[in-house]
Design a protein around this motif. Structure first.
Motif, PDB file in Angstrom:
ATOM      1  N   LEU A 115       0.861  -1.177   0.000  1.00 21.91           N
ATOM      2  CA  LEU A 115       0.000   0.000   0.000  1.00 21.91           C
ATOM      3  C   LEU A 115       0.900   1.230   0.000  1.00 21.91           C
ATOM      4  CD1 LEU A 115      -2.736   1.372   0.198  1.00 21.91           C
ATOM      5  CD2 LEU A 115      -2.705   0.948   2.680  1.00 21.91           C
ATOM      6  N   ILE A 116       0.818   2.007  -1.063  1.00 22.40           N
ATOM      7  CA  ILE A 116       1.683   3.166  -1.260  1.00 22.40           C
ATOM      8  C   ILE A 116       0.873   4.442  -1.123  1.00 22.40           C
ATOM      9  CG2 ILE A 116       3.203   4.365  -2.880  1.00 22.40           C
ATOM     10  CD1 ILE A 116       3.703   1.662  -4.238  1.00 22.40           C
ATOM     11  N   ALA A 117       1.295   5.331  -0.228  1.00 22.98           N
ATOM     12  CA  ALA A 117       0.659   6.637  -0.110  1.00 22.98           C
ATOM     13  C   ALA A 117       1.328   7.595  -1.089  1.00 22.98           C
ATOM     14  CB  ALA A 117       0.787   7.174   1.311  1.00 22.98           C
ATOM     15  N   ALA A 118       0.535   8.201  -1.960  1.00 20.53           N
ATOM     16  CA  ALA A 118       1.024   9.223  -2.883  1.00 20.53           C
ATOM     17  C   ALA A 118       0.468  10.557  -2.398  1.00 20.53           C
ATOM     18  CB  ALA A 118       0.578   8.921  -4.309  1.00 20.53           C
ATOM     19  N   ILE A 119       1.250  11.245  -1.571  1.00 23.40           N
ATOM     20  CA  ILE A 119       0.786  12.469  -0.913  1.00 23.40           C
ATOM     21  C   ILE A 119       0.978  13.623  -1.887  1.00 23.40           C
ATOM     22  CG2 ILE A 119       0.956  13.868   1.179  1.00 23.40           C
ATOM     23  CD1 ILE A 119       2.439  11.429   2.452  1.00 23.40           C
ATOM     24  N   ASN A 120      -0.067  13.901  -2.638  1.00 24.23           N
ATOM     25  CA  ASN A 120      -0.007  14.858  -3.736  1.00 24.23           C
ATOM     26  C   ASN A 120      -0.272  16.295  -3.311  1.00 24.23           C
ATOM     27  OD1 ASN A 120      -2.682  13.797  -3.234  1.00 24.23           O
ATOM     28  ND2 ASN A 120      -3.373  15.020  -4.970  1.00 24.23           N
ATOM     29  N   GLY A 121      -0.670  16.484  -2.063  1.00 22.95           N
ATOM     30  CA  GLY A 121      -0.966  17.819  -1.550  1.00 22.95           C
ATOM     31  C   GLY A 121      -1.093  17.768  -0.044  1.00 22.95           C
ATOM     32  N   LEU A 191      13.545  13.440   7.705  1.00 25.72           N
ATOM     33  CA  LEU A 191      13.260  12.668   8.915  1.00 25.72           C
ATOM     34  C   LEU A 191      13.074  11.182   8.624  1.00 25.72           C
ATOM     35  CD1 LEU A 191      10.685  15.043  10.688  1.00 25.72           C
ATOM     36  CD2 LEU A 191      13.156  14.907  11.049  1.00 25.72           C
ATOM     37  N   GLY A 192      13.041  10.827   7.350  1.00 26.42           N
ATOM     38  CA  GLY A 192      12.808   9.435   6.975  1.00 26.42           C
ATOM     39  C   GLY A 192      11.340   9.068   6.921  1.00 26.42           C
ATOM     40  N   LEU A 193      10.471  10.076   6.943  1.00 27.95           N
ATOM     41  CA  LEU A 193       9.035   9.808   6.954  1.00 27.95           C
ATOM     42  C   LEU A 193       8.482   9.545   5.561  1.00 27.95           C
ATOM     43  CD1 LEU A 193       6.444   9.667   8.650  1.00 27.95           C
ATOM     44  CD2 LEU A 193       6.190  12.147   8.319  1.00 27.95           C
ATOM     45  N   VAL A 194       9.015  10.245   4.560  1.00 31.73           N
ATOM     46  CA  VAL A 194       8.531  10.110   3.189  1.00 31.73           C
ATOM     47  C   VAL A 194       9.717  10.110   2.237  1.00 31.73           C
ATOM     48  CG1 VAL A 194       6.418  11.386   3.764  1.00 31.73           C
ATOM     49  CG2 VAL A 194       8.343  12.591   2.689  1.00 31.73           C
ATOM     50  N   ARG A 195       9.440   9.853   0.979  1.00 30.53           N
ATOM     51  CA  ARG A 195      10.391  10.082  -0.095  1.00 30.53           C
ATOM     52  C   ARG A 195       9.828  11.221  -0.949  1.00 30.53           C
ATOM     53  NH1 ARG A 195      12.411   4.864  -2.995  1.00 30.53           N
ATOM     54  NH2 ARG A 195      13.258   4.651  -0.885  1.00 30.53           N
ATOM     55  N   ALA A 196      10.521  12.351  -0.985  1.00 32.12           N
ATOM     56  CA  ALA A 196      10.021  13.536  -1.667  1.00 32.12           C
ATOM     57  C   ALA A 196      10.341  13.499  -3.156  1.00 32.12           C
ATOM     58  CB  ALA A 196      10.613  14.802  -1.033  1.00 32.12           C
ATOM     59  N   LEU A 197       9.379  13.937  -3.956  1.00 30.07           N
ATOM     60  CA  LEU A 197       9.531  13.988  -5.407  1.00 30.07           C
ATOM     61  C   LEU A 197       9.064  15.348  -5.915  1.00 30.07           C
ATOM     62  CD1 LEU A 197       8.005  10.503  -6.324  1.00 30.07           C
ATOM     63  CD2 LEU A 197      10.441  11.071  -6.234  1.00 30.07           C
ATOM     64  N   ALA A 198       9.555  15.746  -7.072  1.00 26.38           N
ATOM     65  CA  ALA A 198       9.130  17.008  -7.681  1.00 26.38           C
ATOM     66  C   ALA A 198       7.641  16.945  -8.013  1.00 26.38           C
ATOM     67  CB  ALA A 198       9.942  17.274  -8.940  1.00 26.38           C
ATOM     68  N   ARG A 199       6.992  18.100  -7.951  1.00 24.61           N
ATOM     69  CA  ARG A 199       5.565  18.148  -8.266  1.00 24.61           C
ATOM     70  C   ARG A 199       5.308  17.742  -9.722  1.00 24.61           C
ATOM     71  NH1 ARG A 199       1.205  20.180  -5.891  1.00 24.61           N
ATOM     72  NH2 ARG A 199       2.464  21.100  -4.218  1.00 24.61           N
ATOM     73  N   ASP A 200       6.148  18.208 -10.612  1.00 26.08           N
ATOM     74  CA  ASP A 200       6.000  17.879 -12.030  1.00 26.08           C
ATOM     75  C   ASP A 200       6.263  16.390 -12.247  1.00 26.08           C
ATOM     76  OD1 ASP A 200       5.635  18.233 -14.763  1.00 26.08           O
ATOM     77  OD2 ASP A 200       7.770  18.627 -15.102  1.00 26.08           O
ATOM     78  N   PHE A 202       4.783  13.954 -10.620  1.00 23.62           N
ATOM     79  CA  PHE A 202       4.739  13.209  -9.340  1.00 23.62           C
ATOM     80  C   PHE A 202       4.006  11.878  -9.474  1.00 23.62           C
ATOM     81  CE2 PHE A 202       2.310  12.289  -5.418  1.00 23.62           C
ATOM     82  CZ  PHE A 202       3.371  11.989  -4.576  1.00 23.62           C
ATOM     83  N   MET A 203       2.765  11.916  -9.927  1.00 26.63           N
ATOM     84  CA  MET A 203       1.993  10.681 -10.006  1.00 26.63           C
ATOM     85  C   MET A 203       2.572   9.715 -11.029  1.00 26.63           C
ATOM     86  SD  MET A 203      -0.215  10.451  -7.667  1.00 26.63           S
ATOM     87  CE  MET A 203      -0.976   8.945  -8.277  1.00 26.63           C
ATOM     88  N   HIS A 204       3.187  10.243 -12.077  1.00 25.30           N
ATOM     89  CA  HIS A 204       3.837   9.365 -13.056  1.00 25.30           C
ATOM     90  C   HIS A 204       4.942   8.553 -12.386  1.00 25.30           C
ATOM     91  CE1 HIS A 204       5.747   7.973 -16.744  1.00 25.30           C
ATOM     92  NE2 HIS A 204       6.892   8.414 -16.257  1.00 25.30           N
ATOM     93  N   HIS A 205       5.748   9.214 -11.567  1.00 24.15           N
ATOM     94  CA  HIS A 205       6.845   8.504 -10.897  1.00 24.15           C
ATOM     95  C   HIS A 205       6.320   7.481  -9.885  1.00 24.15           C
ATOM     96  CE1 HIS A 205      10.072  10.771 -12.723  1.00 24.15           C
ATOM     97  NE2 HIS A 205       9.538  11.920 -12.348  1.00 24.15           N
ATOM     98  N   VAL A 206       5.276   7.857  -9.146  1.00 26.24           N
ATOM     99  CA  VAL A 206       4.707   6.909  -8.170  1.00 26.24           C
ATOM    100  C   VAL A 206       4.110   5.707  -8.890  1.00 26.24           C
ATOM    101  CG1 VAL A 206       2.991   6.587  -6.356  1.00 26.24           C
ATOM    102  CG2 VAL A 206       4.272   8.729  -6.472  1.00 26.24           C
ATOM    103  N   ALA A 208       4.916   4.563 -11.812  1.00 28.05           N
ATOM    104  CA  ALA A 208       5.992   3.751 -12.392  1.00 28.05           C
ATOM    105  C   ALA A 208       6.600   2.836 -11.337  1.00 28.05           C
ATOM    106  CB  ALA A 208       7.063   4.656 -12.998  1.00 28.05           C
ATOM    107  N   TYR A 209       6.784   3.361 -10.134  1.00 26.01           N
ATOM    108  CA  TYR A 209       7.317   2.545  -9.039  1.00 26.01           C
ATOM    109  C   TYR A 209       6.353   1.400  -8.728  1.00 26.01           C
ATOM    110  CZ  TYR A 209       9.197   1.297  -4.450  1.00 26.01           C
ATOM    111  OH  TYR A 209       9.734   0.610  -3.378  1.00 26.01           O
ATOM    112  N   ALA A 210       5.064   1.732  -8.617  1.00 19.73           N
ATOM    113  CA  ALA A 210       4.059   0.719  -8.302  1.00 19.73           C
ATOM    114  C   ALA A 210       3.984  -0.342  -9.398  1.00 19.73           C
ATOM    115  CB  ALA A 210       2.696   1.376  -8.099  1.00 19.73           C
ATOM    116  N   GLN A 211       4.048   0.086 -10.648  1.00 15.78           N
ATOM    117  CA  GLN A 211       3.998  -0.863 -11.759  1.00 15.78           C
ATOM    118  C   GLN A 211       5.220  -1.771 -11.771  1.00 15.78           C
ATOM    119  OE1 GLN A 211       1.566  -1.600 -13.660  1.00 15.78           O
ATOM    120  NE2 GLN A 211       0.196   0.168 -13.681  1.00 15.78           N
ATOM    121  N   ASP A 212       6.369  -1.241 -11.361  1.00 16.20           N
ATOM    122  CA  ASP A 212       7.567  -2.073 -11.284  1.00 16.20           C
ATOM    123  C   ASP A 212       7.387  -3.186 -10.253  1.00 16.20           C
ATOM    124  OD1 ASP A 212      10.472  -2.576 -11.907  1.00 16.20           O
ATOM    125  OD2 ASP A 212      10.660  -2.126  -9.771  1.00 16.20           O
ATOM    126  N   LEU A 213       6.816  -2.843  -9.089  1.00 20.62           N
ATOM    127  CA  LEU A 213       6.533  -3.872  -8.080  1.00 20.62           C
ATOM    128  C   LEU A 213       5.570  -4.915  -8.636  1.00 20.62           C
ATOM    129  CD1 LEU A 213       6.014  -1.913  -4.724  1.00 20.62           C
ATOM    130  CD2 LEU A 213       8.126  -2.850  -5.668  1.00 20.62           C
TER     131      LEU A 213
END
Length: 276
Positions: A115-121, A191-200, A202-206, A208-213
């Motif tokens: 279960l992956i949280a994609a915190i978009n905002g 703090l090790g709580l999240v992995r930060a990604l650029a807004r541009d 964002f969902m594409h990268h998440v 892609a990671y999920a599809q790889d799994l």
């Protein structure tokens, strides 16, 4: 495939509440989007019940191997919807009116699939706590996240004190809970709580990671590893190693191991069996 999870309950005006959680299935990855457009995705009982139904259905659906949880629109979830609760009801029952007394989100830790949280905002209060029950957290680098409870006269709700202590350590957990201060995605990453990604993108990268799994990782192996990760919070090293040895014996006799080795040697995408 896109569609809503319908929540058949009545709102305060007597109308039917629908589309509390939006769903989209693509290539073994199910994306669930928190959806309350009139209140920037603020949390309410309809959303809570719909999310639980959606996650539990996904966990027994062989067509789903990975789940992504995000927010529809520009926010993730800024906390509880003020219209969904009142101070007297919370004081008496400790939660939303009509909600059961069991720990509300504990079932999420028992799900077999990643279960992956994609915190978009923005994510605050119960919205932030939802992400703590996810296995992985990706966050837009300039989005904001906060516990917020202490600044509303509340306490560390939804097991957040227990979870944050184990995820980022007691000092950082105390900082976030006692101050209720706002963090950006980049600070949350430090703090090790999240992995930060650029807004541009964002969902594409998440995705892609999920599809790889979903494509390259054994569903059975991921389910076992999830169970190991949950168990380790209550184990010592000896218990963890004994469990790993037992699970290794089971894995060596499973079809997934044979397919994993064969696909590696043949340099092809694995065809792992579905998780039943």
């Amino acid at each position: 495939m896109l569609g809503p999870f319908y929540q058949f309950c009545m709102n305060s005006q007597g109308g039917l509440v629908t589309h509390a959680i939006l769903s989209e299935l693509s290539g073994y990855v199910l994306t669930l989007s928190i959806n309350n457009p009139t209140a920037r995705n603020a949390w309410n009982p309809a959303m809570e019940q719909a999310l639980r139904a959606a996650l539990q259905a996904a966990d027994v659906n062989p067509a789903v191997r990975v789940v992504v949880l995000t927010g529809a629109g520009a926010t993730f979830c800024p906390g509880a919807d003020p219209k969904a609760l009142s101070a007297p009801e919370r004081a008496q029952g400790g939660g939303y009116p009509g909600m059961c007394a069991e720990p509300r989100f504990l079932y999420m830790l028992a799900l077999r699939k990643p279960l992956i949280a994609a915190i978009n905002g923005a994510a605050a209060g119960v919205g932030m706590c939802l992400t703590l029950f996810c296995d992985l957290r990706f966050m837009v680098e300039d989005a904001k996240i906060t516990t917020s409870f202490v600044r509303r006269g509340l306490i560390a709700e939804h097991g957040s004190a227990w979870l944050l202590t184990r995820l980022i350590g007691s000092m950082n957990a105390a900082d976030l809970l006692l101050s209720g201060r706002v963090l950006t995605g980049r600070e949350a990453e430090s703090l090790g709580l999240v992995r930060a990604l650029a807004r541009d993108g964002f969902m594409h990268h998440v995705q892609a990671y999920a599809q790889d799994l979903a494509t390259h990782c054994s569903p059975r192996s991921m389910a076992v590893i999830k169970a190991q990760l949950s168990a380790v919070w209550q184990q010592d090293i000896q218990q963890a190693m004994i469990l790993a040895r037992l699970e290794t014996e089971h894995a060596l006799g499973a079809v997934d191991f044979k397919e994993g080795v064969a696909s590696y040697l043949e340099r092809r995408t694995p065809g792992f069996p579905e998780l039943i």
